[in-house]
Enzyme design. Structure first.
Site, short mmCIF file in Angstrom:
data_model
loop_
_atom_site.label_atom_id
_atom_site.label_comp_id
_atom_site.label_asym_id
_atom_site.label_seq_id
_atom_site.Cartn_x
_atom_site.Cartn_y
_atom_site.Cartn_z
N GLY B 43 6.48 -8.41 34.87
CA GLY B 43 7.62 -8.66 34.00
C GLY B 43 8.93 -8.43 34.72
O GLY B 43 9.01 -8.61 35.93
N ARG B 331 18.68 3.58 17.28
CA ARG B 331 17.51 3.03 16.61
C ARG B 331 16.73 4.05 15.80
O ARG B 331 16.29 3.76 14.68
CB ARG B 331 16.58 2.40 17.66
CG ARG B 331 17.19 1.18 18.27
CD ARG B 331 16.33 0.64 19.36
NE ARG B 331 16.95 -0.59 19.88
CZ ARG B 331 16.50 -1.26 20.91
NH1 ARG B 331 15.44 -0.83 21.55
NH2 ARG B 331 17.10 -2.36 21.30
N HIS B 402 7.71 -0.31 18.80
CA HIS B 402 8.43 -1.17 19.72
C HIS B 402 8.34 -0.74 21.18
O HIS B 402 7.96 -1.52 22.05
CB HIS B 402 9.89 -1.23 19.29
CG HIS B 402 10.76 -2.10 20.11
ND1 HIS B 402 10.50 -3.44 20.26
CD2 HIS B 402 11.87 -1.86 20.84
CE1 HIS B 402 11.43 -3.98 21.04
NE2 HIS B 402 12.26 -3.03 21.41
N SER B 441 16.61 -1.33 28.25
CA SER B 441 15.27 -1.44 28.80
C SER B 441 15.22 -2.51 29.88
O SER B 441 14.67 -2.29 30.96
CB SER B 441 14.27 -1.69 27.67
OG SER B 441 13.67 -2.92 27.77
#
Lengths: 215, 639, 247
Positions: B43, B331, B402, B441
């Site tokens: 990724g 969050r 998440h 992130s």
């Protein structure tokens, strides 16, 4: 320009350029044919001029080359395209995403080719190499159109041509890269206008001579 | 004294990284091509690391279980990526981003690592821009910014709602370029199942060729894990359905410490669960809270359509409770606040398990065109999933699993406790403490992958230049391969009566009910027992079809779910151990009078790193004390 | 809902596949298409039958991993969705649904509905990148780019690499995939230096991998789950012609 003509885009550009050339030729052909309706003399003069002018004589070969290249490359591309999907889909609904004629250009082209052979042997061959038996070009053409099945062959031919042209004009511009989101719509409109002018224009001529014969 | 050496360089915070770079060992370019590096995961972190390491001249082998490295779930990151460019002249600086991340993480992250992440953030934006990421621009042609939760500056760079896609593809393309140049090799559909340790050093991996089922051995001088988080342990999550924690668990079982596994983020703005069949939840980017206002009806159980509820009957509870940050609280705060309202009976929708995210005011003020420019792709996505139009009607959102802040313990060089084994991106624990701030992130992935690991890995590889290519016919490889095969055989041979997915769903429910946004000693103990029971049932009654030597997706899934049980136990053990509330970890017993998390800095200002002790033995806790020399440790307040 | 599913089954790359028919009861229209297949698989597993292999990962339409040919259409009958986003509401009760893998010489079938799309990676390897080494980048705002240009680059760059364009094209051509990448990178000033070589190498690779030629039917644009325009193909043609003239 190495390998240009063997690349997929190069081959398509050849299709596009020859196609556009044939599109132009059709307009010229139509304008001369339309003279049939207005005056025999004008048609004969134009026909004679086309056959004898040295520049146009050369252009005849260019035109022939245009046809041959267009057809040869189309066959080549079609063979490659067939090979790109060795196993076909069992269920397929392409009508939802593209027009029938866009998918069947080769079939339409082949039908037009058959028509072209008939057309050339009817007129071009006779005018150039055959025995005109004292007939003028005008008389040769109009007498043919007065026979109903000949007229029908020509009209059907123009329908095929129209379908072929419906995917030709914008497609040719797309291939040479002269296209974007805005021009795509415009080119499609211009292309449609062009195809109606050409097909109706051509079809009127045999009808013009045939209809009086029927009554 | 802990056995954990975080290797944080001396000196002032802002100089640590440059000092470290200047003093770190190097590998001569001529020697680099003799050294092999395995990167697992492709990724944003894995691809950027693999490409950058290959650019330096090392031989890189990259492994991904998907069919292409471009599929990794970083691609689904939406809202943006932070950097301290200060283009908005709002007094942003490396220190401020560092401070925001430390505070956002509720003082449970390591200062030096976080500062370094902030420090390289500008280079990350430069790098992505150079590699063709179409970050949003103003009409002037300069880069645009927006705001994210938990901060008071505008420092987030974005590409509509697909920032992660654009950045991940840029890193993927950089990797593809290295493959083209022969410096990196890609192993797609290749699932890492174990790490091979020889003489105490990570020397390779055992991987399953997903297409043929063959178990293969790969060796290298160093192994890098960029395998993401394990939020899928909750079954329903915003992650890809194949995202998993198996690599982290394999590393843990081979001796790498797993840090803070209980610190898992429940994201506040996911599209709620709509039905029983659902296999995953779709995230709506946090960036939407820039312009969207969160509310619930003031009346309990008000079932009117949202547009029929007049302004004065709406409770904009975030604005009410947190006037300073309003809808842009971090969050964890937003998630808990939503849960609080829904649990109290004010929730929206049929189930009462959702709150509204309303764009009416923003559309009125800025026009539909501007809103569509900023969030068009997200609005379309919402429309596709729910078949309601967010331009006309408020979105319905609810928290969902998440991100995992916890992960493999790494030192300042991003090396785990196994020499030669590195963990980058979400798979390590280092930068986000107890709660991750939005748009950080992607930043951490790219910072680790492009700018940190390629430098720090040399420090280790410099001592390996005399080590020839690692052979794979050694007992260590043989043993690891044997163990992997035995486990696969066992899974196949169980031939029980229940599907793998049914177990995963039940595990997810246990965790969601007892160990998610709110936890207590009681709920956690209950969860631990239920997980252990379910794990036993799994190993006696699961049905895995097919055989090993073939393309067998169920077998791959079975291995992942089996690993989730062990991870779930670790999560719970860690959550039980941490007798305080911090960030996303909210223990009911430890809260302020206003219901905010109450930390216990005296006893728990440490990273909990767990060491594997063998099957069915409880893990051993190691503490890395966290020192805060550059920030004042305070009660986090967003009021 | 009650459905009849006609699904392509194929053991591996070398075996000859065939269609199998499955009757599936109690399908909810709330399911997505892939959740319906998950449901079918769970039944097959418990009946000791082999589940149907199919690819999927993110299940939110961005990773590009899923992709099935459903009732003669890529990603099914709905517009601009991926298979994972396709709702069962798009199908009628008691209907038959035919599910096939992508068909193309460049996408060989690995198993059942799973195909090998590494040819797309190979296309990107051929030049679908900007060669900016890590560390070599200038300050981001030193490159001024018109908003309109960046927006167009973004619109081209949102390709998810699912392969629907190839799957739906009657010629199995990859021109939309290549065109969108060439366009994205050629529009941006950062990518201009390599625009020529990129267009040439990517097209050469595309031809080598056995994709067909574009005949401008526009099917790819109509079926692209991200709605990527074929104006990107025109741009590719233009870039290629320009590149070859310079060559």
């Amino acid at each position: 320009m190495s390998n240009f003509f063997s690349s997929s885009i190069g081959k398509k550009i050849i299709m596009s350029i020859t196609g556009l050339f044939l599109i132009l030729f059709l307009l010229l052909h139509l304008s001369i044919n339309l003279l049939l309706i207005f005056s025999a003399e004008a048609f004969n003069t134009a026909s004679h001029f086309m056959a004898t002018n040295p520049v146009l004589k050369v252009m005849q070969y260019v035109l022939a080359a245009g046809f041959i290249i267009h057809i040869t490359w189309a066959s080549l591309l079609t063979l490659q395209n067939q090979a790109a999907r060795p196993i076909k889909y069992n269920t397929n609904s392409p009508a939802r995403n593209s027009t029938w004629s866009s998918r069947n250009m080769f079939i339409l082209g082949s039908l037009i080719f058959i028509f072209l052979v008939i057309h050339l042997s009817d007129f071009f061959y006779v005018m150039k190499f055959g025995d005109m038996a004292g007939k003028s070009d005008y008389e040769l053409v109009t007498s043919t159109f007065k026979i109903w099945y000949y007229a029908l062959i020509y009209i059907v031919g123009f329908v095929f041509l129209g379908l072929h042209l419906s995917h030709s004009f914008h497609s040719a511009f797309q291939t040479i890269g002269l296209n974007n989101k805005i021009w795509m719509k415009r080119l499609k409109v211009i292309g449609t206008i062009y195809l109606f002018i050409v097909c109706i224009g051509f079809a009127i001529i045999p009808l013009y001579f045939l209809i009086p014969e029927l009554f | 004294m802990s056995i954990l050496d975080s290797k944080i360089p001396d000196g002032p915070l802002a100089e640590k990284w440059s000092k470290h770079k200047a003093s770190i060992k190097l590998v001569n370019p001529a020697n680099r091509k003799k050294l092999d590096v395995i990167v697992v995961g492709s990724g944003a972190a894995g691809a950027s690391a693999a490409a950058s390491i290959a650019e330096l001249g090392y031989n890189v082998k990259v492994f991904a279980f998907q069919d292409s490295s471009r599929r990794a779930h970083s691609i689904a990151s939406q809202g943006g990526i932070n950097a301290t460019k200060n283009y908005k002249n709002d007094a942003d600086s490396d220190y401020r981003l560092f401070y925001d991340m430390i505070k956002g993480g509720d003082f449970r992250a390591r200062e030096a690592n976080v500062y370094r992440c902030a420090e390289v953030s500008n280079s990350v934006i430069d790098q992505f821009t150079a590699q063709g990421v179409p970050f949003a621009r103003e009409y002037s042609g300069y880069l645009a910014n927006r705001s994210f939760g938990g901060v008071q500056v505008s420092r987030t760079f974005y590409a509509q709602g697909q920032t992660g896609q654009q950045c991940t593809i840029a890193a993927y393309q950089a990797l593809m370029r290295q493959i083209h140049e022969g410096k990196a090799k890609m192993y797609n559909r290749c699932n890492m199942l174990d790490i091979v340790v020889k003489d105490g050093k990570a020397r390779g991996i055992i991987a399953k060729n997903i297409e043929t089922g063959e178990i293969e051995r790969y060796s290298a001088h160093a192994v890098v894990l960029a395998t993401g988080g394990f939020g899928t342990v909750y079954y329903l999550s915003t992650l890809a359905i194949n995202s998993n924690g198996s690599a982290a668990l394999a590393a843990y079982k081979k001796g790498a410490f797993l840090a803070n596994p209980s610190l898992a983020q429940i994201h506040p703005t996911s599209i709620p669960k709509l039905n029983e069949y659902q296999s995953k939840l779709t995230l709506m980017s946090e960036s939407l809270r820039n312009d969207g206002r969160v509310w619930v009806p003031k009346e309990k159980g008000d079932k009117r359509k949202p547009n029929d509820i007049p302004e004065e009957e709406r409770d904009y509870y975030l604005e009410r409770r947190y006037p300073a940050f309003g809808n842009l609280v971090p969050r964890d705060v937003a998630s808990r606040a939503a849960k609080e309202r829904c649990d109290a009976g004010y929730g929206a929708g049929e189930t009462g398990l959702s709150v509204y995210l309303d764009f009416k005011d923003a559309i009125q003020k800025q026009g539909e065109k501007t809103i569509s420019d900023k969030y068009g792709t997200l609005f379309d996505l919402y429309n596709k999933v729910t078949e309601t139009n967010p331009y006309k009607e408020p979105m319905r959102i609810y928290p969902a699993s998440h991100y995992t802040m916890g992960g493999l313990w790494v030192d300042y060089n991003l090396m785990t406790t196994i020499p030669g084994l590195y963990a980058i991106g979400e798979s390590n624990f280092s930068d986000h403490g107890a709660n991750r701030l939005g748009a950080s992130s992607l930043l951490q992935c790219a910072a680790d992958g492009y700018f940190i690991l390629p430098v720090t890995i040399a420090d280790y590889l410099a001592d390996e230049i005399r080590t020839p290519t690692i052979p794979t016919d050694t007992p260590e490889f043989e043993e690891a391969e044997k163990a992997v095969k035995e486990r696969l055989n066992k899974l196949i041979s169980l031939n029980g009566t229940k599907t793998i997915t049914s177990f995963h769903k039940r595990l997810g429910n246990i965790l969601w009910d007892n160990s998610s946004m709110v936890r207590s000693e009681k709920s956690l103990k209950k969860a631990l027992q239920l997980v252990n029971e379910l794990e036993k049932e799994f190993w006696s009654d699961v049905k895995v079809p097919g055989s090993i030597n073939e393309f067998n997706q169920e077998l791959d899934r079975a291995g992942r779910v089996a690993d989730f049980f062990e991870l779930a136990s670790l999560i719970i053990i860690d959550a039980l151990n941490r007798e305080e509330s911090c960030g996303a970890h909210f223990r009911e017993e430890y809260q302020t009078e206003e219901g905010e998390p109450k930390r216990n800095d005296e006893k728990f200002q440490y990273v909990a790193a767990w060491e594997y002790q063998g099957e069915s033995k409880p893990p051993k806790l190691h503490k890395e004390e966290l020192k805060f020399e550059n920030v004042k440790v305070v009660q986090r307040s967003y009021k | 809902m009650k459905l009849k599913l006609k699904i392509w089954r194929q053991k591996n790359r070398n075996s000859k596949g065939k269609f199998e028919i499955y009757d599936l009861d109690n399908v909810s229209e709330e399911m997505t298409f892939l959740e319906m297949l998950d449901y079918l698989n769970s039944k097959l597993i418990l009946e000791d039958k082999e589940p149907v292999a199919f690819d999927s990962d993110c299940r939110e339409g961005i990773c590009g991993m899923c992709g099935l040919y459903i009732n003669g259409r890529t990603h099914g009958p709905e517009k601009e969705v991926t298979t994972c986003q396709l709702s069962m509401k798009a199908f009628k009760d008691r209907s038959t649904i035919t599910v096939e893998p992508w068909r193309s010489k460049a996408f060989p079938v690995i198993k059942d509905l799973v195909v090998d799309r590494t040819s797309f990676d190979q296309l990107i390897q051929a030049g679908g990148y900007i060669s900016a080494d890590t560390g070599a980048a200038p300050e981001a705002n030193s490159i001024i780019i018109k908003k309109e240009t960046v927006d167009r680059a973004f619109d081209a760059g949102i390709c998810i690499g699912c392969g629907a364009c190839v799957a739906t094209c009657k010629n199995a051509s990859a021109m939309l995939f290549v065109g969108s990448k060439v366009t994205q990178l050629a529009l941006l000033p950062q990518g201009k230096a390599e625009a020529t070589i990129r267009a040439i190498s990517m097209v050469a690779k595309m031809d080598e991998l056995g994709f067909g030629n574009c005949t401008n039917t526009g099917a790819c644009e109509a079926e692209c789950p991200k709605g990527i325009s074929i104006s990107n193909i025109a741009k590719l043609n233009r870039e290629y012609l320009y590149a070859k003239i310079q060559d």
